[in-house]
Write a protein that holds these residues in place. Structure first.
Motif, PDB file in Angstrom:
ATOM      1  N   PRO A  52       0.810  -1.210   0.000  1.00 10.47           N
ATOM      2  CA  PRO A  52       0.000   0.000   0.000  1.00 10.47           C
ATOM      3  C   PRO A  52       0.850   1.270   0.000  1.00 10.47           C
ATOM      4  N   ASP A  53       2.140   1.141   0.261  1.00 15.85           N
ATOM      5  CA  ASP A  53       3.018   2.302   0.305  1.00 15.85           C
ATOM      6  C   ASP A  53       4.278   2.013  -0.516  1.00 15.85           C
ATOM      7  N   PRO A  54       4.916   3.041  -1.027  1.00 19.52           N
ATOM      8  CA  PRO A  54       6.130   2.820  -1.811  1.00 19.52           C
ATOM      9  C   PRO A  54       7.276   2.356  -0.907  1.00 19.52           C
ATOM     10  N   HIS A  60     -10.160   3.900 -10.776  1.00 18.96           N
ATOM     11  CA  HIS A  60      -9.046   2.939 -10.718  1.00 18.96           C
ATOM     12  C   HIS A  60      -7.953   3.469  -9.790  1.00 18.96           C
ATOM     13  N   PRO A  61      -7.498   2.655  -8.829  1.00 22.44           N
ATOM     14  CA  PRO A  61      -6.472   3.130  -7.891  1.00 22.44           C
ATOM     15  C   PRO A  61      -5.122   3.410  -8.541  1.00 22.44           C
ATOM     16  N   GLY A  62      -4.947   2.994  -9.768  1.00 18.23           N
ATOM     17  CA  GLY A  62      -3.720   3.335 -10.484  1.00 18.23           C
ATOM     18  C   GLY A  62      -3.528   4.833 -10.619  1.00 18.23           C
ATOM     19  N   HIS A  63      -4.631   5.580 -10.544  1.00 21.76           N
ATOM     20  CA  HIS A  63      -4.552   7.043 -10.588  1.00 21.76           C
ATOM     21  C   HIS A  63      -4.036   7.632  -9.280  1.00 21.76           C
ATOM     22  N   ARG A  64      -4.100   6.848  -8.208  1.00 17.32           N
ATOM     23  CA  ARG A  64      -3.685   7.319  -6.886  1.00 17.32           C
ATOM     24  C   ARG A  64      -2.469   6.569  -6.354  1.00 17.32           C
ATOM     25  N   LYS A  65      -1.783   5.888  -7.245  1.00 19.30           N
ATOM     26  CA  LYS A  65      -0.604   5.122  -6.862  1.00 19.30           C
ATOM     27  C   LYS A  65       0.469   6.055  -6.311  1.00 19.30           C
ATOM     28  N   ALA A  66       1.060   5.655  -5.197  1.00 18.29           N
ATOM     29  CA  ALA A  66       2.126   6.455  -4.575  1.00 18.29           C
ATOM     30  C   ALA A  66       3.446   6.132  -5.271  1.00 18.29           C
ATOM     31  N   VAL A  67       4.000   7.141  -5.944  1.00 20.06           N
ATOM     32  CA  VAL A  67       5.216   6.944  -6.722  1.00 20.06           C
ATOM     33  C   VAL A  67       6.268   7.957  -6.284  1.00 20.06           C
ATOM     34  N   VAL A  75       9.838   1.476  -5.335  1.00 27.87           N
ATOM     35  CA  VAL A  75       8.843   0.636  -5.985  1.00 27.87           C
ATOM     36  C   VAL A  75       7.491   1.218  -5.566  1.00 27.87           C
ATOM     37  N   PRO A  76       6.616   1.555  -6.529  1.00 26.90           N
ATOM     38  CA  PRO A  76       5.356   2.220  -6.180  1.00 26.90           C
ATOM     39  C   PRO A  76       4.480   1.382  -5.256  1.00 26.90           C
ATOM     40  N   GLU A 100      -8.227   0.869  -0.500  1.00 31.77           N
ATOM     41  CA  GLU A 100      -9.308   1.801  -0.226  1.00 31.77           C
ATOM     42  C   GLU A 100     -10.574   1.018   0.107  1.00 31.77           C
ATOM     43  N   SER A 101     -10.874   0.933   1.380  1.00 33.63           N
ATOM     44  CA  SER A 101     -11.999   0.141   1.859  1.00 33.63           C
ATOM     45  C   SER A 101     -13.312   0.515   1.173  1.00 33.63           C
ATOM     46  N   GLU A 102     -13.561   1.818   1.027  1.00 28.39           N
ATOM     47  CA  GLU A 102     -14.819   2.250   0.421  1.00 28.39           C
ATOM     48  C   GLU A 102     -14.957   1.773  -1.028  1.00 28.39           C
ATOM     49  N   LEU A 103     -13.863   1.504  -1.664  1.00 24.91           N
ATOM     50  CA  LEU A 103     -13.873   1.023  -3.044  1.00 24.91           C
ATOM     51  C   LEU A 103     -14.025  -0.492  -3.108  1.00 24.91           C
ATOM     52  N   TRP A 104     -13.389  -1.208  -2.190  1.00 26.98           N
ATOM     53  CA  TRP A 104     -13.272  -2.664  -2.305  1.00 26.98           C
ATOM     54  C   TRP A 104     -14.112  -3.476  -1.335  1.00 26.98           C
TER      55      TRP A 104
END
Length: 165
Positions: free
Chosen positions: A42-44, A103-110, A115-116, A121-125
């Protein structure tokens, strides 16, 4: 935000038990979550740190990254097991981020040299285990349905020129 692996989680650290690192998790469950979250963090994380973590996990030490325990607790509360979590995130990799605004790819921590990470996101999944296990949708369809249901929460961004029309 520091995404570094902390020395107190290294496999040479004998004074911490799995229960110290993963409170509320049995040792085997913590190890399963550690394996999955190493791949779908969940974190880089720095690549070198991930390599150390991988080595420790392969030796049976359930190490943890900064957000791993909280992520596992939240996902478990939503009905996920490590296997279901892995299935979701592997399926998510087959869906291009451009397909859904949610899509969580838009919020990926980079971060450069990291490594990203993709946050859970509980509300999503939270409905995903039900869609997959109870309603019988295949993993990709369940993932697409969860993303589709979340679309209204992610407004369209205006493209240049749209405001002028």
């Amino acid at each position: 935000m520091s995404a570094d692996f902390h020395d107190d989680h290294l496999p040479s650290d004998r004074h911490h038990s799995p229960e110290d690192r993963w409170p509320g998790f049995e040792a085997d469950e913590a190890l399963y979550w550690a394996r999955v979250l190493l791949r779908h963090s969940p974190d880089p994380q720095r690549a070198g740190i991930k390599a150390q973590m991988h080595t420790a996990i392969e030796r049976g030490v359930p190490v943890t990254g900064p957000e791993w325990v909280r992520t596992a607790e939240t996902a478990r509360g939503d009905g996920f097991t490590p296997v279901l979590y892995q299935t979701l995130f592997e399926t998510l990799q087959t869906i291009p981020p451009a397909s859904f605004r949610s899509h969580p790819g838009h919020r990926k921590a980079v971060f450069k040299t990291y490594v990203p990470g993709t946050p859970y996101e509980s509300e999503l999944w939270r409905d995903w285990p039900r869609l997959f296990l109870t309603e019988g949708f295949d993993a990709r369809t369940a993932t697409s349905l969860a993303l589709l249901r979340a679309e209204p929460r992610f407004p369209r961004t205006q493209k240049r020129g749209d405001a002028e029309a």
